[in-house]
Scaffold this motif. Structure first.
Motif, mmCIF file in Angstrom:
data_model
loop_
_atom_site.group_PDB
_atom_site.id
_atom_site.type_symbol
_atom_site.label_atom_id
_atom_site.label_comp_id
_atom_site.label_asym_id
_atom_site.label_seq_id
_atom_site.Cartn_x
_atom_site.Cartn_y
_atom_site.Cartn_z
ATOM 1 N N ASP A 1 33.399 5.469 -50.542
ATOM 2 C CA ASP A 1 33.173 6.196 -51.790
ATOM 3 C C ASP A 1 33.983 5.549 -52.910
ATOM 4 O O ASP A 1 35.026 4.938 -52.691
ATOM 5 N N ALA A 2 33.516 5.723 -54.116
ATOM 6 C CA ALA A 2 34.205 5.165 -55.274
ATOM 7 C C ALA A 2 35.421 6.020 -55.619
ATOM 8 O O ALA A 2 35.414 7.239 -55.442
ATOM 9 N N SER A 3 36.469 5.366 -56.108
ATOM 10 C CA SER A 3 37.663 6.100 -56.537
ATOM 11 C C SER A 3 37.394 6.719 -57.902
ATOM 12 O O SER A 3 36.309 6.575 -58.466
ATOM 13 N N ASN A 4 38.397 7.376 -58.462
ATOM 14 C CA ASN A 4 38.246 7.995 -59.789
ATOM 15 C C ASN A 4 37.924 6.949 -60.849
ATOM 16 O O ASN A 4 37.234 7.228 -61.821
ATOM 17 N N ALA A 5 38.444 5.741 -60.688
ATOM 18 C CA ALA A 5 38.200 4.671 -61.651
ATOM 19 C C ALA A 5 36.896 3.943 -61.363
ATOM 20 O O ALA A 5 36.510 3.050 -62.109
ATOM 21 N N GLY A 6 36.205 4.297 -60.276
ATOM 22 C CA GLY A 6 34.937 3.661 -59.941
ATOM 23 C C GLY A 6 35.089 2.453 -59.033
ATOM 24 O O GLY A 6 34.122 1.721 -58.817
ATOM 25 N N ILE A 7 36.270 2.207 -58.498
ATOM 26 C CA ILE A 7 36.502 1.054 -57.627
ATOM 27 C C ILE A 7 35.965 1.368 -56.240
ATOM 28 O O ILE A 7 36.221 2.435 -55.680
ATOM 29 N N ILE A 8 35.186 0.417 -55.689
ATOM 30 C CA ILE A 8 34.684 0.557 -54.320
ATOM 31 C C ILE A 8 35.309 -0.545 -53.473
ATOM 32 O O ILE A 8 35.697 -1.599 -53.982
ATOM 33 N N GLN A 9 35.427 -0.275 -52.189
ATOM 34 C CA GLN A 9 36.033 -1.246 -51.287
ATOM 35 C C GLN A 9 34.947 -1.806 -50.370
ATOM 36 O O GLN A 9 34.239 -1.056 -49.703
ATOM 37 N N VAL A 10 34.866 -3.130 -50.325
ATOM 38 C CA VAL A 10 33.923 -3.821 -49.465
ATOM 39 C C VAL A 10 34.752 -4.695 -48.536
ATOM 40 O O VAL A 10 35.280 -5.726 -48.943
ATOM 41 N N GLY A 11 34.891 -4.241 -47.295
ATOM 42 C CA GLY A 11 35.747 -4.968 -46.354
ATOM 43 C C GLY A 11 37.190 -4.901 -46.826
ATOM 44 O O GLY A 11 37.749 -3.836 -46.999
ATOM 45 N N GLU A 12 37.801 -6.086 -47.039
ATOM 46 C CA GLU A 12 39.173 -6.152 -47.528
ATOM 47 C C GLU A 12 39.237 -6.214 -49.050
ATOM 48 O O GLU A 12 40.291 -6.063 -49.627
ATOM 49 N N GLU A 13 38.142 -6.455 -49.709
ATOM 50 C CA GLU A 13 38.122 -6.639 -51.151
ATOM 51 C C GLU A 13 37.737 -5.349 -51.861
ATOM 52 O O GLU A 13 36.999 -4.520 -51.333
ATOM 53 N N ARG A 14 38.247 -5.218 -53.089
ATOM 54 C CA ARG A 14 37.924 -4.062 -53.922
ATOM 55 C C ARG A 14 37.221 -4.556 -55.178
ATOM 56 O O ARG A 14 37.615 -5.556 -55.772
ATOM 57 N N TRP A 15 36.187 -3.823 -55.589
ATOM 58 C CA TRP A 15 35.353 -4.243 -56.713
ATOM 59 C C TRP A 15 35.089 -3.079 -57.658
ATOM 60 O O TRP A 15 34.989 -1.927 -57.245
ATOM 61 N N ILE A 16 34.919 -3.437 -58.951
ATOM 62 C CA ILE A 16 34.382 -2.493 -59.918
ATOM 63 C C ILE A 16 32.926 -2.901 -60.066
ATOM 64 O O ILE A 16 32.631 -4.016 -60.488
ATOM 65 N N PRO A 17 31.989 -2.026 -59.685
ATOM 66 C CA PRO A 17 30.572 -2.429 -59.709
ATOM 67 C C PRO A 17 30.065 -2.635 -61.138
ATOM 68 O O PRO A 17 30.607 -2.089 -62.095
ATOM 69 N N GLY A 18 29.016 -3.428 -61.255
ATOM 70 C CA GLY A 18 28.388 -3.675 -62.551
ATOM 71 C C GLY A 18 27.698 -2.421 -63.042
ATOM 72 O O GLY A 18 27.332 -1.534 -62.275
ATOM 73 N N SER A 19 27.515 -2.345 -64.353
ATOM 74 C CA SER A 19 26.863 -1.175 -64.935
ATOM 75 C C SER A 19 26.134 -1.590 -66.219
ATOM 76 O O SER A 19 26.308 -2.697 -66.716
ATOM 77 N N GLN A 20 25.346 -0.680 -66.711
ATOM 78 C CA GLN A 20 24.592 -0.960 -67.919
ATOM 79 C C GLN A 20 25.264 -0.276 -69.100
ATOM 80 O O GLN A 20 25.593 0.908 -69.043
ATOM 81 N N ARG A 21 25.492 -1.029 -70.163
ATOM 82 C CA ARG A 21 26.110 -0.491 -71.368
ATOM 83 C C ARG A 21 25.105 0.347 -72.142
ATOM 84 O O ARG A 21 23.900 0.326 -71.864
#
Length: 149
Positions: A3-23
């Motif tokens: 699940d995404a954190s409050n800031a929208g960060i998701i974890q994929v394996g060992e790495e953490r990412w902020i997913p892309g979005s549309q402005r």
């Protein structure tokens, strides 16, 4: 994927990412990798001690309501307000306090007198006020015995 954190960060394996979005203007914001150990401000937990938590819980209840506490084992215990007890035939606390204060003051004076007596035994010279204080030692000790009885 978690699940995404409050800031929208998701974890994929060992790495953490902020997913892309549309402005709002329709352009696309690309995804970004988050450095290891970085915690964004939105995910930082605020410090709260037990008193603050208790006051929050108490604020939720209406005034005068009994507080229910949970006990390990699943049972709930209702804590009621203690009823005031009427105690009669006791000495007023002010009398006890003044007596305790006098005893404490006398003990201090006697302690000082014994120190002066030790100085006399060692051969040190005392001034006139210190000699007068040593002379009062016997009467102070008698007064302390009377108060302690």
């Amino acid at each position: 994927m978690a699940d995404a954190s409050n800031a929208g960060i998701i974890q994929v394996g060992e790495e953490r990412w902020i997913p892309g979005s549309q402005r709002a203007d329709g352009s696309y914001r690309k995804e970004r990798k988050v450095r290891p150990g970085f915690v964004p401000q939105e995910d930082v937990k605020r410090y709260s001690n037990a008193r603050i938590e208790a006051s929050k819980e108490a604020a939720l209840l209406p005034p005068g309501a009994a507080k229910a506490t949970s006990i390990p084992g699943g049972k709930k215990k209702v804590v009621e307000k203690p009823k005031p007890t009427v105690v009669k035939n006791q000495t007023p606390p002010a009398v006890d306090q003044t007596k305790d204060k006098k005893i404490k003051a006398l003990n201090k004076k006697i302690r000082q007198i014994t120190e002066l007596e030790q100085k006399l035994i060692k051969g040190e010279k005392l001034n006139d006020e210190q000699h007068d204080k040593v002379k009062k030692g016997k009467s102070l000790r008698e007064e302390l015995e009377k108060l302690s009885l």
